[in-house]
Structure formats: structure tokens, C-alpha cells
Design a protein around this motif. Structure first.
Motif, short mmCIF file in Angstrom:
data_model
loop_
_atom_site.label_atom_id
_atom_site.label_comp_id
_atom_site.label_asym_id
_atom_site.label_seq_id
_atom_site.Cartn_x
_atom_site.Cartn_y
_atom_site.Cartn_z
N CYS A 123 -8.51 -33.32 -4.64
CA CYS A 123 -9.10 -32.38 -6.04
C CYS A 123 -10.30 -32.30 -5.86
O CYS A 123 -11.30 -32.89 -5.64
CB CYS A 123 -8.52 -33.20 -7.07
SG CYS A 123 -8.71 -32.13 -8.68
N HIS A 125 -12.26 -31.44 -8.53
CA HIS A 125 -12.74 -31.97 -9.30
C HIS A 125 -13.64 -33.47 -9.16
O HIS A 125 -14.60 -33.48 -8.89
CB HIS A 125 -11.78 -32.26 -10.55
CG HIS A 125 -12.51 -32.68 -12.12
ND1 HIS A 125 -12.10 -33.78 -12.80
CD2 HIS A 125 -13.70 -32.39 -12.62
CE1 HIS A 125 -12.97 -34.01 -13.73
NE2 HIS A 125 -13.91 -33.29 -13.61
N LEU A 126 -12.81 -34.49 -9.08
CA LEU A 126 -13.42 -35.76 -8.83
C LEU A 126 -12.70 -36.48 -7.59
O LEU A 126 -12.97 -37.58 -7.37
CB LEU A 126 -13.33 -36.81 -10.12
CG LEU A 126 -14.23 -36.23 -11.20
CD1 LEU A 126 -14.31 -37.11 -12.52
CD2 LEU A 126 -15.84 -36.03 -10.83
N GLY A 127 -11.92 -35.56 -6.95
CA GLY A 127 -11.40 -36.23 -5.69
C GLY A 127 -10.11 -37.04 -5.53
O GLY A 127 -9.61 -37.70 -4.57
N CYS A 128 -9.10 -36.86 -6.66
CA CYS A 128 -8.01 -37.58 -6.67
C CYS A 128 -7.06 -36.89 -5.80
O CYS A 128 -7.18 -35.70 -5.55
CB CYS A 128 -7.26 -37.45 -8.21
SG CYS A 128 -8.21 -38.65 -9.32
N CYS A 141 -3.08 -32.25 -10.85
CA CYS A 141 -3.87 -33.31 -10.35
C CYS A 141 -3.28 -34.34 -11.59
O CYS A 141 -3.41 -34.03 -12.84
CB CYS A 141 -5.27 -33.18 -10.52
SG CYS A 141 -6.13 -34.60 -10.07
N CYS A 143 -5.31 -36.92 -12.49
CA CYS A 143 -6.06 -37.70 -13.20
C CYS A 143 -6.70 -37.01 -14.33
O CYS A 143 -6.96 -37.65 -15.38
CB CYS A 143 -7.39 -37.79 -11.97
SG CYS A 143 -6.97 -38.82 -10.66
N HIS A 144 -6.93 -35.71 -14.08
CA HIS A 144 -7.52 -35.01 -15.43
C HIS A 144 -6.80 -33.70 -15.65
O HIS A 144 -7.37 -32.84 -16.33
CB HIS A 144 -9.06 -34.86 -15.50
CG HIS A 144 -9.78 -35.94 -14.67
ND1 HIS A 144 -10.14 -36.31 -13.63
CD2 HIS A 144 -10.19 -37.08 -15.55
CE1 HIS A 144 -10.74 -37.21 -13.42
NE2 HIS A 144 -10.77 -37.97 -14.60
N GLY A 145 -5.76 -33.48 -14.86
CA GLY A 145 -4.92 -32.42 -15.41
C GLY A 145 -5.26 -30.98 -14.45
O GLY A 145 -4.66 -29.75 -15.09
N SER A 146 -6.02 -30.86 -13.59
CA SER A 146 -6.30 -29.64 -12.94
C SER A 146 -4.89 -29.27 -12.34
O SER A 146 -4.17 -29.92 -11.71
CB SER A 146 -7.34 -29.97 -11.77
OG SER A 146 -8.75 -29.88 -12.45
N PRO A 158 -10.16 -29.28 -15.45
CA PRO A 158 -11.51 -29.46 -15.13
C PRO A 158 -12.22 -28.88 -13.63
O PRO A 158 -13.35 -28.79 -13.62
CB PRO A 158 -11.83 -30.66 -15.42
CG PRO A 158 -10.53 -31.27 -14.99
CD PRO A 158 -9.50 -30.49 -15.48
S1 FES Z 1 -9.75 -35.45 -10.23
FE1 FES Z 1 -8.39 -34.08 -10.29
S2 FES Z 1 -8.61 -32.99 -12.19
FE2 FES Z 1 -10.22 -34.64 -12.20
#
Ligand code: FES
Length: 201
Positions: A123, A125-128, A141, A143-146, A158
Motif C-alpha cells: 500500500c 499509504h503506510l506499506g500494508c 487495504c 490497515c486504513h481502508g485505502s 488515505p
Molecule cells: S497502509 Fe494502506 S491504507 Fe494505510
């Protein structure tokens, strides 16, 4: 040649080399001048020859085994994340078909009318790790729903841009070669048709 075959070949080579050395030494000690030496000297010479031949054979086989073992254990980047990975034609999805997930390379192969892409599952955003959610036909994603479209475009969340892509080469036999070197990854704000590599029908 696979590592096991290389090891066996090395062992066979060591054995053959030791036989050649032994034969050469035997011929040397059975030459015309040998008959003039005493029995004691002949016996001593034979013992010395046998000892040296055995030692030489042992050293060669040990060296071959060591080389074979190093080959066997040496990390092979081909086919692993960070190197080039080739995907067979049968793994390339149909147009808009379920993305082909390749965990060792951390990518999905997607196929649109524009061509194929290898989407890095990381991802932006933060790599999930982003899974493909078949029921919603989107990458979502956890983690934070992207949320991303099939072609990698960002839909919501995000994440600030589209999923990153890895360079893809279409080979003559229909297989794909994906460059999974992170330094080669293609970052883009949004997906554009030019980002896909045309794939023969
Ligand atoms: S790591 Fe994917 S939305 Fe934050």
C-alpha cells in the motif's frame, strides 16, 4: 543445471580426476626401470603411491563437495523478490480476470484492454499488504481502508496515489518478466493506459 545436479556432477568429476591421477602414478611406477629396484623399495614405492593417490583423491572430492555445497546454499535471486521473475502465459489473467497473485514477487498481474501491469501489493499509504477483494472487485487495504481499482487507480482512503507498478516485459511466448527491484518501481499519481504493456490476444 540445478544445485543438486551440480553437486553430483562435482562428485563425479572428483572421482574421475582421482582415477586419472591414480592411473598416471601407476604407469609411472610400472615403467622399464622399475624392475631393477629391490623388492623392499618396490613395496615402499607402492605404499607411497597408494597413500598419495588416496590423499589426492580425498582432497579433490572434498574440494568438489565444498564447491557443490556452496552452490547449493548460495541464495538465488532469480525468481525471488528483488530480481526478475518470469510468469508463464497460463498465469496471465484474461482481460478483467481475477488478478494473478505472486507472493514471492509481492505483486499482482492485472490485465485490462490496455494491456498488463504488475501491481506491487504494498500500500502506498503506510506499506500494508493490499489484498484483492473479489466480492467487491477492488483492492482494499485492511490497515486504513485505502481502496484501489482493478488497474491500480486510487478510489478512496488515505493513500495519496495509485498503486505502484513494477516494470513488465512481454516475452515472445506470452510469458511475462517482472522486475521486482524496489528501485525500479514506477510511482504514478493515477493510472493511465500508457502504464499498461500491450498483451497479444
Ligand atoms: S497502509 Fe494502506 S491504507 Fe494505510
Amino acid at each position: 543445471m540445478n544445485p543438486l545436479a551440480r553437486t553430483l556432477t562435482g562428485m563425479a568429476g572428483g572421482w574421475a580426476a582421482s582415477r586419472v591421477i591414480g592411473l598416471a602414478a601407476h604407469l609411472q611406477h610400472s615403467g622399464p626401470g622399475a624392475g631393477s629396484t629391490s623388492k623392499a623399495k618396490k613395496l615402499q614405492s607402492r605404499r607411497s603411491f597408494t597413500r598419495n593417490a588416496a590423499l589426492g583423491a580425498s582432497l579433490i572430492i572434498t574440494a568438489e563437495l565444498a564447491v557443490g555445497t556452496v552452490w547449493l546454499l548460495w541464495p538465488n535471486k532469480t525468481g525471488a523478490f528483488g530480481g526478475e521473475i518470469t510468469i508463464g502465459e497460463t498465469s496471465v489473467p484474461e482481460v478483467q480476470g481475477t488478478p494473478f497473485r505472486y507472493p514471492e514477487g509481492q505483486f499482482y498481474i492485472v490485465h485490462t484492454d490496455d494491456g498488463v501491469q504488475a501491481l506491487w501489493w504494498k500500500c502506498v499509504h503506510l506499506g500494508c499488504t493490499v489484498p484483492w477483494v473479489a466480492g467487491q472487485t477492488q483492492f482494499i487495504c485492511p490497515c486504513h481502508g485505502s481502496v484501489y481499482e482493478y488497474n491500480g487507480s486510487r478510489i478512496s482512503g488515505p493513500a495519496s496515489r495509485a498503486m505502484d507498478a513494477m516494470p513488465v516485459t512481454v516475452n515472445d511466448d506470452g510469458s511475462l518478466t517482472v522486475n521486482t527491484d524496489p528501485s525500479a518501481v514506477i510511482m504514478r499519481d493515477e493510472y493511465t493506459p500508457a502504464a499498461a504493456v500491450p498483451y497479444p490476444a
